[in-house]
Design a protein around this motif. Structure first.
Motif, PDB file in Angstrom:
ATOM      1  N   GLY D  80       0.821  -1.200   0.000  1.00  0.00           N
ATOM      2  CA  GLY D  80       0.000   0.000   0.000  1.00  0.00           C
ATOM      3  C   GLY D  80       0.854   1.249   0.000  1.00  0.00           C
ATOM      4  N   VAL D  81       1.891   1.233   0.831  1.00  0.00           N
ATOM      5  CA  VAL D  81       2.784   2.397   0.880  1.00  0.00           C
ATOM      6  C   VAL D  81       3.334   2.675  -0.517  1.00  0.00           C
ATOM      7  CG1 VAL D  81       4.954   3.267   1.784  1.00  0.00           C
ATOM      8  CG2 VAL D  81       3.402   2.026   3.281  1.00  0.00           C
ATOM      9  N   GLY D  82       3.772   1.629  -1.197  1.00  0.00           N
ATOM     10  CA  GLY D  82       4.314   1.808  -2.539  1.00  0.00           C
ATOM     11  C   GLY D  82       3.281   2.367  -3.490  1.00  0.00           C
ATOM     12  N   CYS D  83       2.078   1.855  -3.368  1.00  0.00           N
ATOM     13  CA  CYS D  83       1.017   2.273  -4.279  1.00  0.00           C
ATOM     14  C   CYS D  83       0.680   3.752  -4.080  1.00  0.00           C
ATOM     15  CB  CYS D  83      -0.203   1.397  -4.035  1.00  0.00           C
ATOM     16  SG  CYS D  83      -1.472   1.569  -5.271  1.00  0.00           S
ATOM     17  N   TYR D  84       0.522   4.134  -2.817  1.00  0.00           N
ATOM     18  CA  TYR D  84       0.241   5.547  -2.548  1.00  0.00           C
ATOM     19  C   TYR D  84       1.412   6.431  -2.939  1.00  0.00           C
ATOM     20  CZ  TYR D  84      -4.135   4.608  -0.169  1.00  0.00           C
ATOM     21  OH  TYR D  84      -5.417   4.243   0.112  1.00  0.00           O
ATOM     22  N   ALA D  85       2.621   5.893  -2.709  1.00  0.00           N
ATOM     23  CA  ALA D  85       3.801   6.684  -3.060  1.00  0.00           C
ATOM     24  C   ALA D  85       3.783   6.995  -4.546  1.00  0.00           C
ATOM     25  CB  ALA D  85       5.073   5.934  -2.687  1.00  0.00           C
ATOM     26  N   LEU D 100       8.836   4.470  -9.314  1.00  0.00           N
ATOM     27  CA  LEU D 100       8.856   3.096  -8.800  1.00  0.00           C
ATOM     28  C   LEU D 100       9.961   2.861  -7.768  1.00  0.00           C
ATOM     29  CD1 LEU D 100       7.853   0.907 -11.855  1.00  0.00           C
ATOM     30  CD2 LEU D 100       6.656   1.159  -9.689  1.00  0.00           C
ATOM     31  N   PRO D 101      11.198   3.261  -8.082  1.00  0.00           N
ATOM     32  CA  PRO D 101      12.217   3.126  -7.021  1.00  0.00           C
ATOM     33  C   PRO D 101      11.844   3.928  -5.777  1.00  0.00           C
ATOM     34  CG  PRO D 101      13.247   3.697  -9.102  1.00  0.00           C
ATOM     35  CD  PRO D 101      11.779   3.713  -9.337  1.00  0.00           C
ATOM     36  N   LEU D 102      11.229   5.084  -6.002  1.00  0.00           N
ATOM     37  CA  LEU D 102      10.811   5.897  -4.857  1.00  0.00           C
ATOM     38  C   LEU D 102       9.782   5.140  -4.023  1.00  0.00           C
ATOM     39  CD1 LEU D 102      10.417   9.597  -5.948  1.00  0.00           C
ATOM     40  CD2 LEU D 102      11.574   8.678  -3.930  1.00  0.00           C
ATOM     41  N   ALA D 103       8.861   4.511  -4.718  1.00  0.00           N
ATOM     42  CA  ALA D 103       7.848   3.734  -4.008  1.00  0.00           C
ATOM     43  C   ALA D 103       8.524   2.659  -3.174  1.00  0.00           C
ATOM     44  CB  ALA D 103       6.885   3.092  -5.007  1.00  0.00           C
ATOM     45  N   GLY D 104       9.495   1.988  -3.810  1.00  0.00           N
ATOM     46  CA  GLY D 104      10.233   0.970  -3.070  1.00  0.00           C
ATOM     47  C   GLY D 104      10.941   1.568  -1.873  1.00  0.00           C
ATOM     48  N   ALA D 105      11.558   2.704  -2.082  1.00  0.00           N
ATOM     49  CA  ALA D 105      12.325   3.324  -1.001  1.00  0.00           C
ATOM     50  C   ALA D 105      11.411   3.762   0.138  1.00  0.00           C
ATOM     51  CB  ALA D 105      13.106   4.512  -1.537  1.00  0.00           C
ATOM     52  N   ALA D 106      10.269   4.334  -0.230  1.00  0.00           N
ATOM     53  CA  ALA D 106       9.339   4.779   0.816  1.00  0.00           C
ATOM     54  C   ALA D 106       8.920   3.587   1.660  1.00  0.00           C
ATOM     55  CB  ALA D 106       8.116   5.422   0.174  1.00  0.00           C
ATOM     56  N   SER D 107       8.589   2.529   0.965  1.00  0.00           N
ATOM     57  CA  SER D 107       8.148   1.337   1.667  1.00  0.00           C
ATOM     58  C   SER D 107       9.283   0.751   2.507  1.00  0.00           C
ATOM     59  CB  SER D 107       7.646   0.344   0.623  1.00  0.00           C
ATOM     60  OG  SER D 107       7.320  -0.847   1.196  1.00  0.00           O
ATOM     61  N   VAL D 140      -3.485   4.906   8.661  1.00  0.00           N
ATOM     62  CA  VAL D 140      -2.913   6.073   7.985  1.00  0.00           C
ATOM     63  C   VAL D 140      -3.533   6.231   6.595  1.00  0.00           C
ATOM     64  CG1 VAL D 140      -0.804   7.032   7.016  1.00  0.00           C
ATOM     65  CG2 VAL D 140      -0.765   5.960   9.265  1.00  0.00           C
ATOM     66  N   PHE D 141      -3.653   5.131   5.878  1.00  0.00           N
ATOM     67  CA  PHE D 141      -4.254   5.216   4.541  1.00  0.00           C
ATOM     68  C   PHE D 141      -5.651   5.822   4.626  1.00  0.00           C
ATOM     69  CE2 PHE D 141      -1.833   1.105   3.304  1.00  0.00           C
ATOM     70  CZ  PHE D 141      -0.657   1.827   3.195  1.00  0.00           C
ATOM     71  N   ARG D 142      -6.377   5.441   5.662  1.00  0.00           N
ATOM     72  CA  ARG D 142      -7.755   5.924   5.775  1.00  0.00           C
ATOM     73  C   ARG D 142      -7.823   7.374   6.244  1.00  0.00           C
ATOM     74  NH1 ARG D 142      -8.808   1.024   8.154  1.00  0.00           N
ATOM     75  NH2 ARG D 142      -8.812   2.002  10.187  1.00  0.00           N
ATOM     76  N   GLU D 143      -6.945   7.715   7.164  1.00  0.00           N
ATOM     77  CA  GLU D 143      -7.121   9.009   7.832  1.00  0.00           C
ATOM     78  C   GLU D 143      -6.328  10.159   7.224  1.00  0.00           C
ATOM     79  OE1 GLU D 143      -9.265   9.492  10.378  1.00  0.00           O
ATOM     80  OE2 GLU D 143      -9.866   7.388  10.133  1.00  0.00           O
ATOM     81  N   TRP D 144      -5.254   9.873   6.558  1.00  0.00           N
ATOM     82  CA  TRP D 144      -4.411  10.970   6.065  1.00  0.00           C
ATOM     83  C   TRP D 144      -4.958  11.419   4.726  1.00  0.00           C
ATOM     84  CZ3 TRP D 144       1.519  10.540   4.781  1.00  0.00           C
ATOM     85  CH2 TRP D 144       2.079  11.825   4.834  1.00  0.00           C
ATOM     86  N   GLU D 145      -6.131  12.041   4.773  1.00  0.00           N
ATOM     87  CA  GLU D 145      -6.881  12.264   3.542  1.00  0.00           C
ATOM     88  C   GLU D 145      -6.141  13.117   2.541  1.00  0.00           C
ATOM     89  OE1 GLU D 145     -10.932  13.075   3.665  1.00  0.00           O
ATOM     90  OE2 GLU D 145     -11.333  11.702   5.329  1.00  0.00           O
ATOM     91  N   SER D 146      -5.396  14.097   3.026  1.00  0.00           N
ATOM     92  CA  SER D 146      -4.778  15.023   2.080  1.00  0.00           C
ATOM     93  C   SER D 146      -3.808  14.290   1.160  1.00  0.00           C
ATOM     94  CB  SER D 146      -4.059  16.141   2.840  1.00  0.00           C
ATOM     95  OG  SER D 146      -3.083  15.557   3.675  1.00  0.00           O
ATOM     96  N   VAL D 147      -3.236  13.214   1.614  1.00  0.00           N
ATOM     97  CA  VAL D 147      -2.275  12.503   0.786  1.00  0.00           C
ATOM     98  C   VAL D 147      -2.891  11.267   0.131  1.00  0.00           C
ATOM     99  CG1 VAL D 147      -0.136  11.168   0.829  1.00  0.00           C
ATOM    100  CG2 VAL D 147      -0.302  13.309   2.096  1.00  0.00           C
ATOM    101  N   THR D 148      -3.637  10.512   0.920  1.00  0.00           N
ATOM    102  CA  THR D 148      -4.110   9.222   0.414  1.00  0.00           C
ATOM    103  C   THR D 148      -5.518   9.285  -0.134  1.00  0.00           C
ATOM    104  OG1 THR D 148      -5.033   8.608   2.545  1.00  0.00           O
ATOM    105  CG2 THR D 148      -2.738   8.029   2.151  1.00  0.00           C
ATOM    106  N   GLY D 149      -6.172  10.425   0.048  1.00  0.00           N
ATOM    107  CA  GLY D 149      -7.555  10.486  -0.392  1.00  0.00           C
ATOM    108  C   GLY D 149      -8.488   9.759   0.561  1.00  0.00           C
ATOM    109  N   GLY D 150      -7.985   9.380   1.721  1.00  0.00           N
ATOM    110  CA  GLY D 150      -8.837   8.758   2.736  1.00  0.00           C
ATOM    111  C   GLY D 150      -9.493   7.493   2.239  1.00  0.00           C
TER     112      GLY D 150
END
Ligand SMILES: Nc1ncnc2c1ncn2[C@@H]1O[C@H](COP(=O)(O)OP(=O)(O)OP(=O)(O)O)[C@@H](O)[C@H]1O
Ligand SMILES: Nc1ncnc2c1ncn2[C@@H]1O[C@H](COP(=O)(O)OP(=O)(O)OP(=O)(O)O)[C@@H](O)[C@H]1O
Ligand SMILES: [Mg+2]
Ligand SMILES: [Mg+2]
Lengths: 261, 296, 267, 347, 345
Positions: D80-85, D100-107, D140-150
């Motif tokens: 999920g972290v990668g996907c949102y990233a 994609l590497p960024l997504a990997g790195a974030a995760s 976090v995915f649910r609540e951090w609406e500004s980034v994840t769209g909730g």
């Protein structure tokens, strides 16, 4: 000259004093045996030296440097290698990989290099392999079992692989915890021969915990006796064997008398 | 609002929270029993609960038996289920790594879930109330009846099992078999029997918890998901500590209630988990779990 | 008179593929102590596991031959039933129940009395091993090696065995304790008439208490005889007792190191 | 027939594909992969993409759990972290080959944090602790609406290269397939080096590994970082493939799915990862076919029982595999292969 | 739902199909998993090239939205009433067979507002699940309440399958609302909430949205359901007002054994069928291809359409949703209308 010096080591587990103010000095290049009754704290001493146990008090000096606060894995890198009382090989790996693991600290590849297995990662693996073949596998005569999984090995061979892994670390001090337990006379002789070669030909200092008094008295140059976590005697094998406290606490009359050389 | 009322509110939330830990402890007990007997976390516990509740529904509502007869039938049924599971899933897996066995219980959960849905359908059913609802009023503070009673039930069951494991010969044999099955055999312990017993106990406690939960909510194949949330309780108390289940149940119940009160329901699961994690960093085997003996 | 234990032409295979015993035969008389010696991997432990029924639990199977206990075939009896009939196996490496107390370890062993009239006699165990009495409430995992071995033997005693299978009881023990344990084993045998099959690496100690000995190699017996005769056998002297070439004295390990000898009995 | 391996040098002995035949097979395999979407049709291409994503994620989990012994019940959350990233990176206009590497790195960064407790908490206690990671990240995915769209989720634009949109399954396939091959190869390589050996040693007995000179701190975290990096990349690809990220996509069931895949396939085996992930991806297809037959044979109601049936079969397959083939498909494969000494791949 | 749509197709084919064409109905179960349902969607689209697709969850709808726009040949719908799906600009080929969740909450709030006799408006509390389903209408619901001057005294978020709600009930007891609007649940934990509220001596009324208001669900509530209010866009099949379509549904539905009345889902499936018929009929009637844009135009051209009684008023699909509903009251073992049809926005 002493390569390893422990001073005032104290270690407690709940109410049990595993080590009480232990002082040991290990002469460089010799074979130092640690003996004592079961539960005297011999393995605990090894564990404290290799960093698995943290003593409450005391200092450790190794090769001139204070290593009291050095973490376990770094002590191994400094040149402290050991085997374990209960064989502790990695069962998910072949014999060869187990031995290669001993070379861990001499390789440099990081995770990224490892992923691509290019350049240095590949080259250093090849170098390690050659070195292990030459200096460890041939020496301990275990070339025929290289590719076997650990589970397929008889107990005596497992002990030998443990020794091989420790040797692959190219240690300065090799600590052997009951290397011949469960071996018959013939196998004990083989092991004795390896230990002596390691010490005499490679100049590696050996520390030895063992209950086989025949072996201890024959090959060690220096003996330390622990009882209830305290050093009760130390000296040459001949001195220790005559010590009444040692006889009373550990040897018993029969063993003390047997085969006085 | 004045300070005094805030205190009252806090007290009310705390009390209700503590007591509602009873249900959590009851579910946690199911986990602990299996762990104690076999060193495995039974991820199918939720489904055991669900099946127990369905059996009870079938006996009590569908066949209209009196509640005690229905309960007896249900317990016999889940005990049999536990024995079957032991025979056909766990026994063949003896000696496999823990993670494989854990996975097998997850698979088992899926099977039970699917079967329940096929047999009883996916719709919600409801169970009659078993525990008295009459609330207890302590001044301004109102304690819901079923919460109180489930707490009492949990305490009673936990006390019984603690005594059983501590003092009965079967209890000692079960612990011995869990510690080293091969040696246990050599000592004349019928390891299969002790393990069967373990799973039967697990079924029985699971069913009791399931019936209570189902009577408080409703009964559907997904009833079992509540069990996952209880894992926080189990590791907080210590996987193998029966008494730990009740203490941790109280703590987590309290935490949940206070979270609902002051943070919001969306964080209800989260805060306890985080707190548990922090505690675990200090005490890696939970509050009362036995630490593994690590010697070299 | 029938023997307490007789093993005939036993064959054992692990994982359907690895053959470990190849036609092993031996006998333990009632009330007698018999020593079983052999190199690592010869199959000593396997023999004991076959007798006590533990083999199937470790993926091993009896491929041929038979085992009799007091004349009755027992090859396919479940291990807990064998224990209840009086065959108790003291396993290699002590194997105490680490997270049970000393007393609970003994209580667990009382399962072997199921189906018998006897009541467990813990006092007997504490009588033989006073050290265990002091540590009655301590977790067995924290006992010293010697104490754990004592507990393992004590546990077997609770089961009131007719036949005890002892697998390397001296392993890892201090000389004094070895002496003590062998003394107790001999006493148990003498006082309670328990027949014993003793697997040992410490040949000297084993010969000290056993009347008869078997030496095995690659899954079969290569020499056997009364211990009095075995100690005079030159091969046994050299490979199990450590006598030097041409001497009747135990050689020093320093002296044996530079030539390599390989013993192989032809059989 | 090959009777044995003879090697001129140790380096040769350590090679991954050491015979000519093996290289030929490898070439053929790559060619087949390249041709697949043109031959296989759109639905099969869709499946292949899904499989590619599953392969990468499962390989990551196998590094953590199968090889290093750190049971993770939160793998889906790392995806999920990668996907949102990726969703965020695309919004910021970062092209996919960086995203994609960024997504990997974030995760991986988050994996490092989650991995820290593993230094103190072990075994099943730790497994439950990773469950906390699953819940926390879900929160976090649910609540951090500004980034994840909730709870509504975020949309992911199509990956594009110089204005060429990688939209549609066939184009995305050419992003996913090479990456999957590369990352699997990477995972395999890992275990020919000291890093991989350290992981296995930690799994088998961490305390003695430490005494032998392996820093548990460094390697446990490295295993987590690598595993979650893989998950992050897989999650990023997921984003480019499904073009949407919602919290419920990356929940516990998906984590369990991956665990099942590596266990059914074989813990601590890359081959097992491949077999297991393939198997798990195909189960639903198989079931659908089954119901198709059932309906064809006049069992009209079969469709209604599909959902429960799917669960039952899923569970039965897992339990069955564990009971009858505890070492997974990889072991089954090896056993079959032992019959055919001729087969050109070395394991 | 499957049953409803399936029966409708069967019935329609029995009547000769649409514009002379027979319909084919292909169904597969996705067990509500997003990747499964997406896979099914892709497979069915690839295999059968259907003009219309009825999918499942909100997650599915979102996941296929880009695909849908790109395909431009399929018109899709599903049971999700999430507000942002009903947006012809963002999701051009998606429509929903009823009012959005926001719309449903608005109907409830309208009702609350009208129920007030005096000047003081009754207080409401929202209790919703921590899911997309649950959260969807809350923001707009609060805005609407503010507009109507209804005080929202409390918001409670719970897990979807919450077990223990005692802490939440404490909060509700202190907040003293007159109406408690539940949303984002099908059944649990609403009954436990209602029971505990009664135990605690509260007499606030519970209110629910469409998926709670199915008769099966209400029956499950038992005693706790008495007096429960809820919004429902369709007539119930057992409704006392006889209407032609509901009569037909009753008749077709009860051909199967043990089926005295039909569920909301059944009605919804039927309705979807009817809308499909309209769309297909209108597109083919205009002699146009069955392409996305054409079908979209046809869909949007539906206005003042009489469903024959599923809705009490004529409806339009201009906004890709049907902003109509009315409030029902649970009375004994039945559910009776308790308001007029309310059209929103
Ligand atoms: N991790 C531990 N936790 C608790 N007690 C321990 C631990 N490790 C060792 N001890 C205790 O410390 C004492 C010394 O143990 P140690 O293993 O050092 O003995 P030893 O001299 O090696 O004995 P042996 O010859 O039997 O191997 C024993 O009483 C033992 O029970
Ligand atoms: N469970 C098992 N699975 C496979 N092989 C086994 C197993 N147990 C023992 N073996 C193999 O069988 C052979 C004999 O083992 P056994 O333990 O009987 O030897 P032993 O004579 O007791 O040796 P030791 O003196 O080391 O205890 C060994 O080569 C061993 O590797
Ligand atoms: Mg020791
Ligand atoms: Mg042995």
């Amino acid at each position: 000259m002493h390569i390893l010096e422990a001073e005032g080591l104290t270690l407690r587990f709940g109410g049990i004093r595993a080590l009480a103010d232990v002082a040991v000095a290990v002469p460089k290049g010799g074979i130092t045996a640690i003996i004592g009754p079961n539960g005297a704290g011999k393995t605990s001493l090894f564990n404290a030296i290799s960093g698995f146990y943290r003593p409450e008090r005391g200092t450790l000096r190794f090769d001139g440097a204070d290593i009291t606060r050095v973490p376990a894995h770094a002590r191994a890198a400094l040149g402290l290698a050991r085997t374990f009382q209960n064989v502790s090989l990695f069962r998910g790996m072949t014999v060869l990989d187990n031995i290669k693991l001993g070379g861990h600290n001499r390789l440099r590849a990081g995770a990224l290099g490892a992923l691509w297995y290019l350049g240095r990662a590949a080259a250093e693996e090849a170098r390690l392999r050659a070195e292990i073949e030459r200096e460890v596998i041939d020496f301990l005569e275990i070339d025929h079992i290289r590719d076997l999984p650990i589970d397929a090995l008889a107990y005596g061979l497992q002990k030998r692989v443990e020794l091989a892994r420790a040797l692959a670390m190219q240690p300065k001090v090799l600590m052997l915890d009951e290397p011949v337990a469960g071996m018959n006379r013939e196998e004990t002789e083989d092991m004795a021969r390896f230990i002596l070669d390691v010490q005499e030909e490679r100049g590696i200092t050996v520390m030895l915990v063992e209950h086989d008094m025949g072996l201890v008295m024959d090959i060690s140059s220096h003996v330390v006796v622990l009882n209830f976590g305290q050093v009760i005697a130390s000296g040459t094998p001949a001195e220790v064997r005559r010590n009444p406290a040692v006889i009373a606490a550990y040897l018993g009359e029969r063993a003390a008398r047997r085969r006085v050389a | 609002m004045s300070g005094a009322i805030d205190w009252l509110l806090l007290a009310e939330f705390s009390l209700v929270g503590l007591l509602s830990g009873g249900v959590l402890a009851l579910i946690a007990l199911g986990f602990v029993l299996v762990y104690k007997g076999t060193r495995v976390i039974n991820f199918a516990l939720g489904e055991f609960m669900m099946v127990g509740a369905y059996l009870f529904w079938t006996a009590n509502v569908f066949l209209a038996l009196p509640w005690w007869a229905a309960l007896a039938l249900t317990l016999a049924g889940v005990a049999a289920l536990g024995a079957l599971v032991e025979r056909f899933v766990l026994r063949p897996l003896a000696g496999q790594p823990v993670i494989s066995i854990v996975m097998a219980t997850i698979g088992l959960g899926a099977v039970l879930h699917g079967l329940a849905e096929a047999v009883w359908g996916g719709a919600n059913l409801s169970l009659p109330e078993l525990l008295p609802r009459k609330p207890l009023l302590l001044g301004e503070i109102l304690l819901p009846g079923q919460v109180l009673w489930s707490f009492a039930l949990a305490v009673a069951l936990i006390a019984a099992f603690t005594a059983y494991f501590r003092w009965s010969k079967d209890g000692v044999s079960m612990r011995a078999a869990a510690s080293d099955p091969v040696t246990a055999y050599a000592m004349g312990i019928d390891v299969r029997r002790t393990q069967r017993l373990t799973w039967m106990f697990a079924g029985v406690t699971g069913a009791v918890a399931g019936i209570i939960v189902a009577s408080m909510t409703s009964l559907s194949p997904s009833l079992g998901t509540v069990a996952l949330g209880v894992l926080a309780v189990v590791i907080l108390g210590g996987l193998d500590s029966i008494a730990g289940a009740i203490v941790a149940g109280l703590i987590v119940g309290l935490l949940e209630s206070l979270t609902v009160a002051f943070v919001g329901g969306q964080a209800r699961d989260l805060v306890p988990y985080l707190v548990v994690l922090v505690i675990l960093m200090v005490r890696p085997y939970g509050l009362f779990g036995t630490r593994d003996i690590e010697r070299l | 008179m029938t023997a307490a234990l007789s093993v005939e032409n036993l064959e054992v295979v692990y994982h359907h593929t690895i053959q470990v015993l190849r036609g092993l035969s031996l006998e333990v008389p009632e009330r007698g102590i018999v020593a079983l010696l052999g190199a690592n991997g010869a199959g000593k432990t396997t023999t004991l596991k076959a007798v006590s029924g533990l083999l199937p639990l470790e993926n091993g199977a009896i491929g041929g031959g038979g085992i009799r206990f007091r004349g009755e075939r027992i090859d396919h009896v479940a291990p807990h039933r064998l224990a209840r009939r009086g065959i108790v196996h003291v396993r290699e490496g002590r194997r105490v129940f680490e997270d049970l107390t000393v007393q609970e370890n003994l209580v667990a062993a009382a399962n072997a009395l199921a189906g018998r009239a006897a009541q467990p006699d813990f006092a007997l165990v504490y009588g033989y091993f006073p050290r265990l009495a002091e540590r009655r409430r301590q977790l067995a995992g924290y006992l010293s090696g010697g104490e754990q071995q004592m507990l393992a033997i004590g546990r077997a005693l609770v089961a009131e065995p007719a036949l005890m299978l002892l697998d390397e009881p001296s392993l890892g023990l201090a000389p004094l304790v070895v002496e003590e344990i062998f003394g107790i084993i001999a006493r148990i045998n003498a006082e309670r008439g328990v027949a014993m099959l003793l697997v040992e690496q410490n040949a000297m100690a084993a010969f000290g208490i056993a009347a008869y000995g078997y030496i095995m190699e690659s899954g079969r017996v290569v020499i056997d005889g009364p211990t009095a005769r075995l100690v005079n056998d030159p091969d046994v002297q050299r490979f199990y007792l450590g006598y030097g070439e041409q001497t009747t004295e135990v050689a020093s390990f320093r002296d044996v190191k530079h030539y390599k000898r390989r013993k192989r009995w032809l059989s | 027939m090959r009777i044995g391996d003879f090697h001129a040098s140790y380096r040769h002995d350590e090679a991954l594909f050491d015979t000519r035949a093996q290289r030929v097979w490898l070439g053929l395999l790559l060619a087949a992969l390249a041709a697949f979407p043109f031959v296989g049709g759109s639905y099969l291409t869709y499946l292949a993409c899904l499989l590619g994503i599953h392969l990468i994620a499962a390989a990551g989990l196998n590094v953590m759990t199968g090889y290093t012994g750190l049971i993770s019940l939160g793998h889906a959350a790392f995806m999920g972290v990668g996907c949102y990233a990726v969703a965020v990176a695309e919004r910021a206009g970062i092209p996919f080959f960086l995203a994609l590497p960024l997504a990997g790195a974030a995760s991986a960064a988050i994996g490092l944090v989650v991995g820290i407790p593993s230094l103190r908490i072990k075994g099943l206690y730790f497994a439950v602790a990773t469950l906390a990671a699953q819940f926390v990240l879900g929160f976090v995915f649910r609540e951090w609406e500004s980034v994840t769209g909730g709870v509504r989720g975020a949309n992911v634009p199509a990956a594009s290269l110089f204005g060429f949109e990688l939209a549609g399954d066939r184009r995305v396939y050419f992003l996913i397939a090479p990456l999957a091959v590369l990352m699997l190869l990477g995972a395999r390589n890992l275990f020919r080096t000291r890093v991989g050996r350290a992981f296995i040693a930690i799994r088998d007995r961490d305390i003695s590994a430490e005494v032998l000179g392996i820093s548990l701190f460094r390697y446990k975290l490295a295993a987590f970082a690598i595993g979650s990096f893989y998950a992050g990349v897989a999650g990023g690809l997921w984003g480019y493939f499904f073009r949407v990220a919602t919290p419920e996509l990356f929940g516990l069931p998906l984590s369990v799915f991956y665990l099942a895949a590596i266990i059914v396939g074989g813990l601590g085996s890359i081959l097992g990862t491949i077999l297991g992930a393939t198997f798990m991806t195909l189960i639903p297809e198989f079931l659908r076919a089954l119901v198709g037959w059932a309906e064809a044979f006049g069992l009209e109601q079969a469709g209604v029982y599909l959902a429960p049936l799917r669960q039952v079969v899923f569970g039965l397959l897992i339990v069955g595999f564990l009971v009858f083939e505890p070492h997974g498909l990889a072991e089954m494969w090896r056993r079959t292969r032992r019959f055919f000494h001729l087969w050109p791949f070395r394991t | 739902l499957h049953a409803g749509l399936g029966d409708w197709v069967e019935w329609k084919n029995g009547q000769g199909g649409i514009a002379g064409r027979k319909l084919r109905y292909v169904a597969e179960d996705s067990s509500y998993k997003v990747d499964q349902s997406v896979a099914i969607f892709k497979k069915i689209v690839a295999q059968y090239k259907p003009p219309l697709f009825y999918g499942d969850s909100t997650g599915w709808a979102k996941a296929i939205a880009p695909e849908l726009s790109q395909l431009g040949s399929v018109l899709a719908t599903g049971p999700s009433f999430a507000s942002d799906l009903a947006d012809p600009a963002k999701a051009p080929y998606y429509f929903m067979p009823g009012p959005t969740y926001s719309g449903q909450i608005e109907v409830l709030l309208e009702y609350v507002s009208r129920s007030a006799a005096g000047a003081a408006k009754p207080a409401v509390a929202f209790v919703y699940s921590d899911t997309e389903f649950g959260r969807d209408p809350i923001a707009s619901g609060k805005a609407k309440a503010a507009k109507l001057g209804i005080p929202v005294v409390l918001e409670v978020v719970t897990k979807p399958g919450a077990v223990d709600v005692s802490a939440e009930v404490i909060k509700l007891r202190r907040a003293k609302p007159d109406f408690v609007i539940f949303h984002g649940y099908v059944l649990a934990p609403i009954p436990e909430f209602m029971r505990q509220m009664r135990d605690a001596g509260m007499n606030a009324r519970g209110m629910g949205t469409i998926y709670t208001m199915d008769k099966t669900t209400i029956d499950q509530m038992g005693a706790a359901g008495a007096g429960f209010l809820g919004v429902m866009p369709y007539r119930y099949s057992f409704d006392t007002e006889k209407t032609p379509t509901m009569a037909l549904i009753r008749e077709v539905g009860s051909r199967k054994p043990n089926n005295p009345w039909q569920t909301t889902f059944y009605t919804q499936g039927w309705l979807v069928g009817m809308i499909f018929e309209q769309v297909l009929g209108r597109t083919l009637g205009a002699k146009k291809e069955l392409t996305g844009p054409n079908m979209k135009a046809a869909l949007e051209s539906i206005g003042k359409w009489d469903t024959g009684g599923i809705f009490g008023v004529p409806i339009a699909l201009k906004t890709h949703s049907i902003p109509v509903g009315r409030v029902y009251l649970v009375k004994g073992s039945t559910i009776v209308p308790n308001s007029d049809w309310i059209t929103i926005g």
